[in-house]
Motif scaffolding. Sequence first.
Motif, mmCIF file in Angstrom:
data_model
loop_
_atom_site.group_PDB
_atom_site.id
_atom_site.type_symbol
_atom_site.label_atom_id
_atom_site.label_comp_id
_atom_site.label_asym_id
_atom_site.label_seq_id
_atom_site.Cartn_x
_atom_site.Cartn_y
_atom_site.Cartn_z
ATOM 1 N N THR A 24 0.999 -1.100 -0.267
ATOM 2 C CA THR A 24 0.495 -0.131 -0.356
ATOM 3 C C THR A 24 0.863 0.813 0.224
ATOM 4 N N ASN A 55 1.608 -5.718 2.776
ATOM 5 C CA ASN A 55 0.292 -6.792 3.279
ATOM 6 C C ASN A 55 1.143 -6.957 4.572
ATOM 7 N N ARG A 127 -4.509 -6.937 3.192
ATOM 8 C CA ARG A 127 -3.535 -5.134 3.310
ATOM 9 C C ARG A 127 -3.716 -4.641 4.952
#
Lengths: 138, 138
Positions: A24, A55, A127
């Motif tokens: 992310t 993640n 995530r």
Amino acid sequence: MDMDNADKNAIFPKGDKAPAEYFTGPTWLTMLVTADEVFNTSIGNVTFEPGSRNNWHTHPGGQILIATNGIGYYQEKGKTIQVLHQGDVVKILPNVKHWHGASPQSEFTHIAVNTNTQKGVVDWLERVTDEEYFQLVK
Amino acid sequence: MDMDNADKNAIFPKGDKAPAEYFTGPTWLTMLVTADEVFNTSIGNVTFEPGSRNNWHTHPGGQILIATNGIGYYQEKGKTIQVLHQGDVVKILPNVKHWHGASPQSEFTHIAVNTNTQKGVVDWLERVTDEEYFQLVK
């Protein structure tokens, strides 16, 4: 070496963008050593831009992180986030669910040493949500 | 951390002096990870002052060197010396006789990752003579 992406203070070039499926925020990866049956080890240099993280995941053979620049985060499931600084070393036991990344305001670079790769390297999971990531900022 | 011995640009403190029995010239060692039966890996940060080197030796489980600062030397028995710079990675196969150290005019720092430590870490051999060390300077 991508010069737009170079940092003259860095040991390694930032490398290629890490896959968005497992990261992310913008994250960069230079592989230093690929796993083989002699060394049973892979090593990568990872640079997370501020706010970026991977993640949740596990390593079947364990992993060792060596923080080389910036300020980072490391969290094991059910524990509070640890703040990492240059020179810190984290030993991640096999099959412990965790994530790592930059802190919100600072880039972070670590060397990641995957150990016992004959057992597998990484199993990616869900995530890290903003709620999980920003828990220290509340 | 010994502040007389600190370098503000270094990732790790220089640590303790490496044993004179196995090192020619002042060399400094910070252990980052000690070997255990889970990770099968030990990791040390080694700083060689200019002209310093370790003895000839072998690693039963192999070793990976990651050059982080300065200019270094690496030689396998029967081959010419390789000059190492920041960012270089050397994979040393199990039982290959070799030595490493600084170049004559520059300090050198590397991270040394000992792999498969369940097979043993290091077998020390004879010193690297000045004739061997200075072969590139002739």
